[in-house]
Each structure stands twice: as C-alpha cells, then as structure tokens.
Design a protein around this motif. Structure first.
Motif, mmCIF file in Angstrom:
data_model
loop_
_atom_site.group_PDB
_atom_site.id
_atom_site.type_symbol
_atom_site.label_atom_id
_atom_site.label_comp_id
_atom_site.label_asym_id
_atom_site.label_seq_id
_atom_site.Cartn_x
_atom_site.Cartn_y
_atom_site.Cartn_z
ATOM 1 N N GLU A 73 0.826 -1.208 0.000
ATOM 2 C CA GLU A 73 0.000 0.000 0.000
ATOM 3 C C GLU A 73 0.865 1.265 0.000
ATOM 4 N N LYS A 74 2.091 1.168 0.528
ATOM 5 C CA LYS A 74 2.990 2.323 0.563
ATOM 6 C C LYS A 74 3.472 2.715 -0.830
ATOM 7 N N LEU A 75 3.381 1.778 -1.778
ATOM 8 C CA LEU A 75 3.878 2.046 -3.131
ATOM 9 C C LEU A 75 2.761 2.397 -4.112
ATOM 10 N N ALA A 76 1.572 2.636 -3.592
ATOM 11 C CA ALA A 76 0.415 2.879 -4.458
ATOM 12 C C ALA A 76 0.669 4.013 -5.445
ATOM 13 N N ARG A 77 0.464 3.713 -6.730
ATOM 14 C CA ARG A 77 0.599 4.691 -7.814
ATOM 15 C C ARG A 77 0.029 4.037 -9.080
ATOM 16 N N PRO A 78 -0.272 4.801 -10.121
ATOM 17 C CA PRO A 78 -0.882 4.218 -11.321
ATOM 18 C C PRO A 78 -0.018 3.146 -11.999
ATOM 19 N N GLN A 79 1.300 3.231 -11.818
ATOM 20 C CA GLN A 79 2.199 2.292 -12.509
ATOM 21 C C GLN A 79 2.395 0.987 -11.740
ATOM 22 N N PHE A 80 1.664 0.791 -10.640
ATOM 23 C CA PHE A 80 1.902 -0.374 -9.778
ATOM 24 C C PHE A 80 0.613 -1.121 -9.490
ATOM 25 N N THR A 81 0.666 -2.442 -9.638
ATOM 26 C CA THR A 81 -0.473 -3.304 -9.296
ATOM 27 C C THR A 81 0.018 -4.435 -8.400
ATOM 28 N N PHE A 82 -0.568 -4.552 -7.222
ATOM 29 C CA PHE A 82 -0.252 -5.658 -6.322
ATOM 30 C C PHE A 82 -1.278 -6.764 -6.528
ATOM 31 N N ILE A 83 -0.804 -7.998 -6.635
ATOM 32 C CA ILE A 83 -1.685 -9.149 -6.859
ATOM 33 C C ILE A 83 -1.521 -10.103 -5.681
ATOM 34 N N ARG A 84 -2.539 -10.216 -4.855
ATOM 35 C CA ARG A 84 -2.486 -11.111 -3.677
ATOM 36 C C ARG A 84 -2.756 -12.544 -4.148
ATOM 37 N N SER A 85 -1.676 -13.234 -4.494
ATOM 38 C CA SER A 85 -1.818 -14.572 -5.055
ATOM 39 C C SER A 85 -0.482 -15.300 -4.990
ATOM 40 N N ASN A 86 -0.549 -16.619 -4.958
ATOM 41 C CA ASN A 86 0.640 -17.451 -5.106
ATOM 42 C C ASN A 86 1.146 -17.319 -6.534
ATOM 43 N N PHE A 87 2.460 -17.262 -6.704
ATOM 44 C CA PHE A 87 2.982 -17.070 -8.068
ATOM 45 C C PHE A 87 2.773 -18.275 -8.984
ATOM 46 N N ARG A 88 2.251 -19.365 -8.441
ATOM 47 C CA ARG A 88 1.943 -20.505 -9.308
ATOM 48 C C ARG A 88 0.775 -20.174 -10.248
ATOM 49 N N TYR A 89 0.060 -19.077 -9.971
ATOM 50 C CA TYR A 89 -1.047 -18.632 -10.831
ATOM 51 C C TYR A 89 -0.627 -17.460 -11.713
ATOM 52 N N LEU A 90 0.659 -17.395 -12.022
ATOM 53 C CA LEU A 90 1.260 -16.285 -12.756
ATOM 54 C C LEU A 90 0.507 -15.930 -14.035
ATOM 55 N N HIS A 91 0.392 -16.876 -14.961
ATOM 56 C CA HIS A 91 -0.226 -16.596 -16.259
ATOM 57 C C HIS A 91 -1.683 -16.193 -16.104
ATOM 58 N N GLN A 92 -2.404 -16.916 -15.282
ATOM 59 C CA GLN A 92 -3.821 -16.652 -15.062
ATOM 60 C C GLN A 92 -4.040 -15.232 -14.550
ATOM 61 N N GLU A 93 -3.245 -14.812 -13.581
ATOM 62 C CA GLU A 93 -3.420 -13.486 -12.988
ATOM 63 C C GLU A 93 -2.992 -12.369 -13.946
ATOM 64 N N LEU A 94 -1.885 -12.561 -14.657
ATOM 65 C CA LEU A 94 -1.459 -11.531 -15.605
ATOM 66 C C LEU A 94 -2.460 -11.394 -16.752
ATOM 67 N N LYS A 95 -3.015 -12.503 -17.182
ATOM 68 C CA LYS A 95 -4.034 -12.448 -18.229
ATOM 69 C C LYS A 95 -5.270 -11.696 -17.727
ATOM 70 N N ARG A 96 -5.628 -11.961 -16.478
ATOM 71 C CA ARG A 96 -6.796 -11.294 -15.890
ATOM 72 C C ARG A 96 -6.584 -9.786 -15.811
ATOM 73 N N HIS A 97 -5.337 -9.359 -15.646
ATOM 74 C CA HIS A 97 -5.024 -7.934 -15.569
ATOM 75 C C HIS A 97 -4.619 -7.353 -16.929
ATOM 76 N N ASP A 98 -4.819 -8.136 -17.985
ATOM 77 C CA ASP A 98 -4.485 -7.696 -19.348
ATOM 78 C C ASP A 98 -3.037 -7.203 -19.399
ATOM 79 N N ALA A 99 -2.123 -7.998 -18.835
ATOM 80 C CA ALA A 99 -0.734 -7.565 -18.673
ATOM 81 C C ALA A 99 0.255 -8.403 -19.473
ATOM 82 N N LEU A 100 -0.208 -9.129 -20.473
ATOM 83 C CA LEU A 100 0.690 -9.980 -21.258
ATOM 84 C C LEU A 100 1.044 -9.327 -22.598
ATOM 85 N N PRO A 101 2.267 -9.515 -23.111
ATOM 86 C CA PRO A 101 3.408 -10.162 -22.450
ATOM 87 C C PRO A 101 4.166 -9.149 -21.600
ATOM 88 N N VAL A 102 5.153 -9.635 -20.817
ATOM 89 C CA VAL A 102 5.942 -8.743 -19.978
ATOM 90 C C VAL A 102 7.398 -8.731 -20.463
#
Length: 313
Positions: A73-102
């Motif tokens: 929460e201390k880093l809140a800004r438009p360029q930052f998105t925090f995803i509360r998730s295990n990284f084993r769901y990497l692709h699923q979460e990035l797709k959900r945030h329309d963030a592919l590819p990186v």
C-alpha cells in the motif's frame, strides 16, 4: 524521489533485498517496460524497479502474504499493481489484468526478513512461537504443526531427507513420531525439545535450519509451485524478455538451472528428428552470480543466494 520510495531506502527492518544491483541490471529495465516481481515480500526490489519506470511503464507484484499486501500500500501509484496470489497462478493473474506479455520477471525465492523476524509466523529457530511456517497464514494449507503431528513416519522421513537433506532423516522421523505420542508438538520450543536427542552436538543451528527448511517447503508446496511458475515464464515473457531468479538452497537452484538450460526440470534436453534442440531461454549467467563479501557482512542471508539470469528466445 517519492516519500514511499524514500521509506524503503531508509527503512531496512522489514526486508533487506539481496543483490539488489545485480537483480536490477539483470532485468535490463526500460522506463516504459512491463515487469513482474513474483515475490514482493517487503517490497525492496519492487520499490527500486518502480523508481526506473516512467508513466508508460508498469510493475505487477505478487505475494500471498497479508503483511506484504499491507507493505504494498505504501507504493500505491498508477504504474503499480499488487496481486495477492501465489505465483503458481502467474499466467492466469497476468491475463486477468491484461498484462501480457511482460519485459522482465524477477523471483527472489525463500522467506523475507520480516517473516523470519516475526516469532508468531514460526519461520525462525531463534524464537519460540507456533509451528506455522505458512506463507499465507490465512489459507487452508497444512501448517508445520499439522505436518509434525499428522504425517506418517514414512512421510516425515521423506520430507526431512528430500527437502532438508537431513543426514539422519529416518531416525529424526521416528523420534518425532515417538515424541508426539505423549502430546501434540505445536511450538518451536516443543519441536526443539522433542528432537534434541538426535540433534548433532555443536551443529545445532545448521541442523535445525535444515529441519525447518523441510517443514516450510512442505507446508507451502514450494517445489511444485516453483516448477509451475517457471514453466509459465516462457508464456508470459516476450522474446528478448529477461528472467531473473534468486534462490537460497540447492533444491531451488537445481530446478532453475535445469529449466533455463533444458526447458525442463529432469532428464536431458529434448531434440527433434534432426538432432536440434529448442529451449525457451538462453542463460546469460553460465555460473550463478553470488553476493560480494561486503554484502554478506551486512546481510548474512545473502551468503547462500545464487542468482541466475536468462533471456527469452
């Protein structure tokens, strides 16, 4: 520099990022790039990545820990998105945030300084506290106490030997099963007392660290989660994108090394009918990068760190 980023420069109590400069250089950060930190922890690496991004850039940081979410929460800004998730769901979460590819992905594996230094989390042998060790204490996964009290002797033997590389794993497992017959083992002090008869004299700290490592890896299903995350990196990174992974024990490092070299975790690299190989990454570090003696003197956690960097083909 913003106040939030200043906090991270001045406050080293929550988490001291290991090999920070080497990690940032490995990512080859571009101001307008799209990056992922799959292990936010105390936010040390994420804060420095954000410093280098302009308004067109973006950072997505993963962590399943509620404490990490609070820090984010201390880093809140438009360029930052925090995803509360295990990284084993990497692709699923990035797709959900329309963030592919990186353009780059950073993974600083293991436990954050904050987690080690919080007695009630149960990660450290230095304190007494509950045998928890879950990265997400709000989740439904088995805690270290559940493992100690409910696993069979054969299962305990397996995890102590495989994940802790404990030399007397069979004897240790039998000792735990015998001790828990009287009453459940639910605290760090209780576990230490239970296994004291088989703890090598003069090597107590190293031995307990191996035992705790085994329980932590099992409680968080760390090896399977790491393999699943690494397999997805080939999907989420663009060609030319960077993969930067820092591990803290040989089990993790072996998986990372094999995946980068062969595109798989076990066995030999696959070849087509013409004997050609096709692997998703090219290693930029033939040998792992290790922390300097100066950094190790300031942060003992850096001693076991091994950093590997690869580029997506």
């Amino acid at each position: 520099m913003s106040n939030a980023l200043n906090e991270y420069h001045n406050d080293t109590a929550y988490h001291r990022p290991v090999m920070l400069r080497e990690c940032l250089e490995g990512l080859d950060l571009q101001p307008n790039g799209r990056y992922v930190d799959v292990t936010f922890g105390g936010g040390g690496h994420s804060a420095r990545i954000l410093e280098r991004l302009d308004e067109a850039g973006h950072l997505y940081s993963f962590d399943q820990d509620a404490d990490a979410e609070h820090e984010a929460e201390k880093l809140a800004r438009p360029q930052f998105t925090f995803i509360r998730s295990n990284f084993r769901y990497l692709h699923q979460e990035l797709k959900r945030h329309d963030a592919l590819p990186v353009d780059g992905l950073l993974a600083d594996l293991g436990v954050s300084s904050h987690q080690f230094d919080t007695p009630e989390r149960g990660f450290s042998t230095r304190f007494d506290g509950p045998l928890d060790m879950r990265m997400n204490p709000d989740g439904e996964d088995a805690s270290a106490a559940d493992i100690i009290n409910e696993y069979s002797e054969a299962e305990l033997h397996r995890i102590f030997g495989m994940y802790g590389e404990v030399t007397n794993a069979r004897t240790l497992a039998a000792t735990v099963v015998s001790a828990r017959r009287g009453q459940s083992i639910t605290t760090i002090a209780g576990l230490k007392k239970a296994i004291a008869p088989v703890t090598p004299r003069g090597k107590e700290n190293k031995y307990l660290a191996q035992v705790f490592q085994a329980l932590r890896i099992e409680a968080n299903d760390e090896m399977a989660a790491l393999q699943q995350m690494l397999e997805q990196t080939a999907q989420v990174l663009r060609p030319g994108g960077r993969l930067v992974v820092m591990s803290y024990h040989s089990l993790e490092d072996r998986l990372v090394k094999n995946f980068i070299a062969k595109g798989k975790f076990f066995g030999e690299v696959e070849k087509d009918l013409f004997g050609r190989t096709s692997v998703p990454f090219e290693a930029l570090t033939r040998k792992p990068v290790e922390a300097s003696s100066e950094e190790i003197a300031l942060n003992s956690r850096a001693r076991s760190a091994k950093l590997r960097i690869a580029i997506k083909n």
